[in-house]
Design a protein around this motif. Structure first.
Motif, PDB file in Angstrom:
ATOM      1  N   ALA A 580     -11.232  -8.479   1.652  1.00 54.30           N
ATOM      2  CA  ALA A 580     -10.731  -9.334   0.581  1.00 54.30           C
ATOM      3  C   ALA A 580     -10.903  -8.712  -0.804  1.00 54.30           C
ATOM      4  CB  ALA A 580     -11.430 -10.689   0.625  1.00 54.30           C
ATOM      5  N   ASP A 581     -11.750  -7.721  -0.931  1.00 54.96           N
ATOM      6  CA  ASP A 581     -11.975  -7.063  -2.218  1.00 54.96           C
ATOM      7  C   ASP A 581     -11.079  -5.863  -2.428  1.00 54.96           C
ATOM      8  OD1 ASP A 581     -14.016  -8.841  -2.956  1.00 54.96           O
ATOM      9  OD2 ASP A 581     -15.500  -7.704  -1.800  1.00 54.96           O
ATOM     10  N   LYS A 582     -10.224  -5.579  -1.451  1.00 58.92           N
ATOM     11  CA  LYS A 582      -9.351  -4.409  -1.561  1.00 58.92           C
ATOM     12  C   LYS A 582      -7.911  -4.803  -1.258  1.00 58.92           C
ATOM     13  CE  LYS A 582     -12.706  -0.727  -0.760  1.00 58.92           C
ATOM     14  NZ  LYS A 582     -12.990   0.522  -0.017  1.00 58.92           N
ATOM     15  N   ILE A 583      -7.333  -5.529  -2.225  1.00 52.08           N
ATOM     16  CA  ILE A 583      -5.933  -5.943  -2.099  1.00 52.08           C
ATOM     17  C   ILE A 583      -5.141  -5.295  -3.225  1.00 52.08           C
ATOM     18  CG2 ILE A 583      -4.316  -7.884  -2.187  1.00 52.08           C
ATOM     19  CD1 ILE A 583      -6.405  -9.596  -0.858  1.00 52.08           C
ATOM     20  N   GLY A 584      -4.077  -4.592  -2.853  1.00 54.77           N
ATOM     21  CA  GLY A 584      -3.209  -3.936  -3.819  1.00 54.77           C
ATOM     22  C   GLY A 584      -1.832  -4.568  -3.820  1.00 54.77           C
ATOM     23  N   VAL A 585      -0.984  -4.123  -4.757  1.00 52.36           N
ATOM     24  CA  VAL A 585       0.357  -4.673  -4.863  1.00 52.36           C
ATOM     25  C   VAL A 585       1.295  -3.582  -5.380  1.00 52.36           C
ATOM     26  CG1 VAL A 585      -0.148  -5.588  -7.191  1.00 52.36           C
ATOM     27  CG2 VAL A 585       1.764  -6.530  -5.866  1.00 52.36           C
ATOM     28  N   HIS A 586       2.513  -3.593  -4.857  1.00 52.92           N
ATOM     29  CA  HIS A 586       3.516  -2.611  -5.257  1.00 52.92           C
ATOM     30  C   HIS A 586       4.891  -3.254  -5.245  1.00 52.92           C
ATOM     31  CE1 HIS A 586       6.130   0.797  -5.521  1.00 52.92           C
ATOM     32  NE2 HIS A 586       6.442   0.807  -4.244  1.00 52.92           N
ATOM     33  N   GLY A 587       5.699  -2.921  -6.232  1.00 54.26           N
ATOM     34  CA  GLY A 587       7.073  -3.414  -6.272  1.00 54.26           C
ATOM     35  C   GLY A 587       7.885  -2.637  -7.290  1.00 54.26           C
ATOM     36  N   TRP A 588       9.206  -2.801  -7.213  1.00 57.90           N
ATOM     37  CA  TRP A 588      10.116  -2.049  -8.081  1.00 57.90           C
ATOM     38  C   TRP A 588      11.057  -3.010  -8.798  1.00 57.90           C
ATOM     39  CZ3 TRP A 588       9.164   3.105  -8.305  1.00 57.90           C
ATOM     40  CH2 TRP A 588       9.999   3.875  -9.137  1.00 57.90           C
ATOM     41  N   SER A 589      11.399  -2.701 -10.046  1.00 57.75           N
ATOM     42  CA  SER A 589      12.327  -3.476 -10.859  1.00 57.75           C
ATOM     43  C   SER A 589      11.730  -4.862 -11.121  1.00 57.75           C
ATOM     44  CB  SER A 589      13.693  -3.557 -10.177  1.00 57.75           C
ATOM     45  OG  SER A 589      14.677  -4.020 -11.062  1.00 57.75           O
ATOM     46  N   THR A 595       4.474  -6.906 -10.050  1.00 57.73           N
ATOM     47  CA  THR A 595       3.266  -6.118  -9.811  1.00 57.73           C
ATOM     48  C   THR A 595       2.396  -6.069 -11.057  1.00 57.73           C
ATOM     49  OG1 THR A 595       4.315  -4.742  -8.122  1.00 57.73           O
ATOM     50  CG2 THR A 595       2.411  -3.800  -9.272  1.00 57.73           C
ATOM     51  N   THR A 596       3.004  -5.738 -12.183  1.00 56.35           N
ATOM     52  CA  THR A 596       2.253  -5.655 -13.440  1.00 56.35           C
ATOM     53  C   THR A 596       1.667  -7.003 -13.803  1.00 56.35           C
ATOM     54  OG1 THR A 596       3.820  -3.939 -14.150  1.00 56.35           O
ATOM     55  CG2 THR A 596       2.383  -4.876 -15.838  1.00 56.35           C
ATOM     56  N   ASN A 597       2.467  -8.043 -13.660  1.00 54.11           N
ATOM     57  CA  ASN A 597       2.036  -9.390 -14.021  1.00 54.11           C
ATOM     58  C   ASN A 597       0.878  -9.854 -13.135  1.00 54.11           C
ATOM     59  OD1 ASN A 597       2.170 -11.693 -15.567  1.00 54.11           O
ATOM     60  ND2 ASN A 597       4.205 -12.314 -14.874  1.00 54.11           N
TER      61      ASN A 597
END
Length: 719
Positions: A580-589, A595-597
Motif C-alpha cells: 500500500a505504500d508503493k502505488i504509482g500512476v502514469h498517463g498521457w495527455s 497523473t500530475t493532479n
C-alpha cells in the motif's frame, strides 16, 4: 532427454521490442489478420502484393482477378490516355489498390504522383492523371472520377492529364496559413476529420474555408536547424479569439463558387456537413461558442441562401454534434439524426422539413456508427454498445418496425465493412478469449462463412500475467466503474508487490474493452513481468457510458475523475498482495493531467508518477475542447483556478517525471514549462524529459525509447 524437452516447452519472457509498436518484433506477435479485404460492389475481394482475388461469399474460395504482372505490363508498355511527363515506374504491390465501381472491371491506385485507373477487363490503362507532388488530404469521388486535395493552404481538383485546378483564389496574407481551404476546421472537434464533401452525384464540392488571421500563433520551434527556427502554429486558447469558418460550394460544370450565407461566422462552429440526395441543399449543424445550443440549418446549394432552420437542441452543459444527417436511400424525404437528448447517443427519424417522425433506437446504450443500408429490406446496419459498454456489436435495424437483429457473435468488439447493397458484411472481431476472427456474414441474420480464426503468438510463446475484469463503485457510491487488474507474471500471493495505475479519465476515451488482453497495452504486460500489479479504472467522465456519466465533470475537470481513481487506489490497498505504500500512476495527455493532479492532490497515496504530454493549466488549452468542458476562464474562474496545477506545485512530495514532445501541437510545451517554473518557485523537484521535434505522441523507435525511459523511472523510484 525428458529434462531437455521440458525446458524447451517453457514459455519465454518478452521485451519492449516484442510488445511496443515500433519494436522490432512487435508485428510478429499480433494475431494474424487478412489485410486488403474490401468490397467490389457485392463481391468480396482481397488485395495482396502479387494479386487481387475474389472470395466466394458462400464457400470462401478464392479466384485470381488481377495480377501485378499484368498491371505492370500495362504501366510500362501498354497504351495510355496520354504520355506522362514523369516515368511511371514498376508497381511493387497491389495492396493499396481499390475497386470503387461494382459495375466496372477497374482498379484504382496511386503510383508516384499519378492516379491510375487500370481496366482489367480490357487490360489497359483507362485513365491517368497527375497530382501535385505536395498533394495532401485526398478525397476521391467515385461518381465523377475527380480527386479533391490540398496543396499547402489551397484546394485543388484533378481528374485527367497533367494539370490540376486550384479552385480557391489566391489571397494576400501575412502568413501562408492565415486562410486555409479544404482542410478540417475547429481543430478536428465535433466529428470533423476532413474539409471537403462531394455531393451525391459528384456535380459539386462543398469545402471549408478557415480564416485564422486573427488567431494568435503559438511559437513552436524547430531545433534541427543550425539556428533554431520559428514554426508557429495557429492555436486559439480557451477564452481567446478563435478562427472564422465559412462553407463554400464549387460547381464542377460552371466552375463557379458560392458561399453559404450563414451571417457573421464569429464565435460559431459549422459542423457535420451533408447533402440532400438531389444535390439542391446542404445541411449544416451550427453550434454557438458556448456549445450549449445547436441548430440544423438548410442552405440552397446553387445560391448559398439560407432556406430554413429545421430544429435546434439546447442543454445546460453542452451539446456535442458528432455526426451529419443521413438520408434514407429509399426515401429522399426522410433522414436520420443523431442526438443525446435522452442521455445516450440514439437515432431519430425526421422528414426533410425537420418534423420528428419517430425515435429509432433507445435504451441505456448508445449507437456508435451507421455502417450503411440494405435498401431491399429497408434496414440500416449499425454498431452499438447494446450488449455491453465494453464492446461494439453489429446489428441490422428495421427502420419501420425498430426491430434489431444481431449480426455475428455476441462476444467481443466488432468492426465491419458493408457491401454495396448492404447484403453482406465483412466482420472482424476480437475478444478476451478470441484473438481474431474474420467472417463474411449476410445481413439477414443467417450464418455466414469464416475466413480466419487466428491464434495469439503472445499466448503461445510467452509467459503472460493473469488479467481480470471487474467493477468497483465510483466515489458517488452508486455508479459501477469497470476496472482491469493485471497480476505480476509468476504471481506469488504471499508477496507484497508495488502497483501502478494507468489512467486517462477524460472525455472520448475508454481504456477497457472486451478485446485482446481487455485492451491492456504492451507496457502494462511488460510491467507485470517486472513484478508490478497494474490497474486501470474507467472513471466517470470517460466514454461510452452516456451523457450523465461523462458530463458530471463539467466546469471542474480533475475533481470527480480523481475521486474515482482514488477509489481504484483504495481497491489496490485492500488487496493483500499489494504494498500500500508503493502505488504509482502514469498517463498521457488528459491522463498526464490526471497523473500530475493525483500526485499533487493525494501525495499520501501516490508516491511515483510519470505524466506524459500533460495539460497543466486549462487556459492554455484550445478553444473547442477546453470551453466545451470548462467554459471560458472569464465565465468559470473558480473552475480554472481549481484545475490549475501550477497552484499545487508546492504539494509535490513523491517522484514525478514530466515527459513531452518538444513540438507538441495539442498540449503545447508552455503547460510543462510553466509548471517547472512553479515548482522551482515552490521549492519542489519534478524530473523532466523532452523528445525534440516530436509531437503529442512518440512514434516508431521513439515509442520504444519512451517506454524504456518510463520503466526505468518506476524501477528506480517505486520498486
Amino acid at each position: 532427454m525428458t529434462a531437455t524437452a521440458s525446458f524447451a516447452q517453457e514459455k519465454k519472457s518478452y521485451t519492449l521490442e516484442d510488445v511496443i509498436p515500433g519494436g522490432n518484433n512487435y508485428f510478429n506477435l499480433v494475431p494474424k489478420n487478412i489485410p486488403g479485404l474490401q468490397w467490389w460492389g457485392d463481391v468480396c475481394v482481397r488485395t495482396d502484393v502479387e494479386n487481387i482475388v475474389t472470395i466466394n461469399v458462400r464457400n470462401g474460395k478464392e479466384t485470381v482477378l488481377v495480377t501485378l504482372d499484368e498491371v505492370n505490363e500495362a504501366l510500362l508498355n501498354g497504351e495510355k490516355p496520354f504520355q506522362p511527363t514523369q516515368e511511371l515506374k514498376q508497381l511493387r504491390t497491389l495492396m493499396g489498390a481499390s475497386l470503387p465501381w461494382g459495375d466496372q472491371k477497374v482498379i484504382t491506385f496511386r503510383q508516384g504522383n499519378y492516379m491510375v485507373w487500370y481496366d482489367f477487363g480490357q487490360k489497359k490503362i483507362s485513365n491517368l492523371f497527375r497530382l501535385n507532388e505536395k498533394a495532401a488530404n485526398l478525397d476521391f469521388c467515385k461518381e465523377n472520377g475527380y480527386v479533391a486535395y490540398t496543396v499547402g493552404s489551397n484546394l485543388c481538383i484533378a481528374h485527367e492529364g497533367e494539370k490540376d485546378l486550384q479552385i480557391n483564389p489566391d489571397e494576400k496574407k501575412a502568413d501562408p496559413m492565415d486562410i486555409v481551404y479544404g482542410q478540417a476546421v475547429h481543430r478536428n472537434e465535433f466529428g470533423i476529420y476532413k474539409g471537403t464533401f462531394w455531393s451525391p452525384k459528384g456535380n459539386c464540392l462543398a469545402f471549408y474555408r478557415m480564416d485564422q488571421s486573427m488567431v494568435t500563433a503559438y511559437p513552436q520551434v524547430n531545433t534541427t536547424t543550425r539556428i533554431a527556427t520559428l514554426e508557429p502554429d495557429k492555436y486559439p486558447m480557451a477564452g481567446m479569439t478563435s478562427h472564422k469558418v465559412t462553407v463554400g460550394v464549387y460547381h464542377i460544370q460552371s466552375g463557379k463558387t458560392v458561399y453559404l450565407q450563414a451571417g457573421d461566422p464569429t464565435d460559431r462552429y459549422f459542423t457535420n456537413i451533408s447533402w440532400s440526395p438531389d444535390e439542391k441543399s446542404i445541411y449544416v449543424i451550427e453550434l454557438n461558442r458556448d456549445q450549449n445550443h445547436s441548430q440544423l440549418v438548410r442552405y440552397n446549394a446553387e445560391t448559398g441562401a439560407k432556406e430554413a432552420m429545421l430544429f435546434e437542441e439546447t442543454h445546460p452543459k453542452y451539446v456535442e454534434p458528432q455526426h451529419p444527417i443521413v438520408f434514407l436511400p429509399w426515401d429522399s424525404n426522410q433522414f436520420i439524426y443523431w442526438s443525446q437528448r435522452d442521455g445516450f447517443h440514439h437515432l431519430y427519424l425526421y422528414n426533410k422539413e425537420g418534423q420528428l417522425i419517430k425515435q429509432l433506437t433507445q435504451g441505456d446504450w448508445l449507437v456508435q456508427d451507421i455502417l450503411g443500408f440494405n435498401t431491399a429490406r429497408k434496414e440500416m446496419i449499425i454498431a452499438s454498445t447494446e450488449i455491453s459498454p465494453l464492446q461494439t456489436n453489429i446489428f441490422s435495424l428495421n427502420v419501420k418496425t425498430g426491430k434489431r437483429t444481431l449480426l455475428g457473435q455476441q462476444d467481443g468488439t466488432h468492426s465491419a465493412r458493408l457491401s454495396a447493397s448492404g447484403t453482406y458484411l465483412i466482420d472482424n472481431f476480437t475478444s478476451f478469449n478470441v484473438p481474431r476472427e474474420i467472417s463474411i456474414l449476410p445481413t439477414n441474420g443467417k450464418t455466414g462463412i469464416n475466413l480466419l480464426t487466428a491464434t495469439d503468438p503472445m499466448k503461445e510463446q510467452y509467459n503472460l500475467p493473469e488479467i481480470t475484469l471487474g467493477t468497483i463503485k465510483a466515489a458517488d457510491g452508486k455508479t459501477d466503474l469497470y476496472y482491469r487488474l493485471i497480476k505480476p507474471v509468476n504471481f506469488d500471493p504471499n508477496k507484497k508487490y508495488p502497483a501502478i495505475i494507468y489512467v486517462y479519465g477524460g472525455p472520448h476515451a475508454q481504456l477497457i474493452h472486451n478485446n485482446r488482453f481487455y485492451d491492456a497495452r504492451g507496457w502494462d504486460l511488460y510491467m507485470a513481468q517486472k513484478g508490478y500489479v497494474m490497474l486501470t479504472v474507467d472513471s466517470r467522465g470517460s466514454d461510452n457510458r452516456g451523457l450523465e456519466f461523462e458530463n458530471c465533470t463539467f466546469r471542474q475537470l480533475g475533481v470527480e475523475e480523481m475521486k474515482d481513481q482514488v477509489e481504484g487506489a483504495k481497491f489496490l490497498q485492500s488487496l493483500p498482495y499489494v504494498n500500500a505504500d508503493k502505488i504509482g500512476v502514469h498517463g498521457w495527455s488528459f491522463g498526464g493531467f490526471m497523473t500530475t493532479n493525483l500526485m499533487l492532490t493525494y501525495p499520501e497515496i501516490f508516491k511515483v508518477g510519470v505524466a506524459g504530454g500533460p495539460v497543466i493549466d486549462w487556459q492554455y488549452y484550445e478553444v473547442m475542447y477546453g470551453e466545451r468542458y470548462m467554459d471560458t476562464p472569464q465565465t468559470n474562474p473558480e473552475g480554472y483556478k481549481n484545475s490549475n496545477l501550477k497552484l499545487k506545485a508546492g504539494n509535490l512530495k513523491g517522484r514525478l517525471e514530466v515527459i513531452i514532445g518538444g513540438a507538441d501541437p495539442t498540449c503545447v510545451p508552455q503547460h510543462s514549462y510553466t509548471f517547472l517554473r512553479a515548482c522551482i518557485d515552490a521549492g519542489t523537484h519534478p524530473d523532466f524529459f523532452v523528445y525534440p521535434e516530436d509531437g503529442h505522441n512518440m512514434m516508431g523507435r521513439d515509442r520504444v525509447h519512451l517506454h524504456e525511459h518510463i520503466t526505468r523511472y518506476f524501477e528506480d523510484h517505486l520498486k
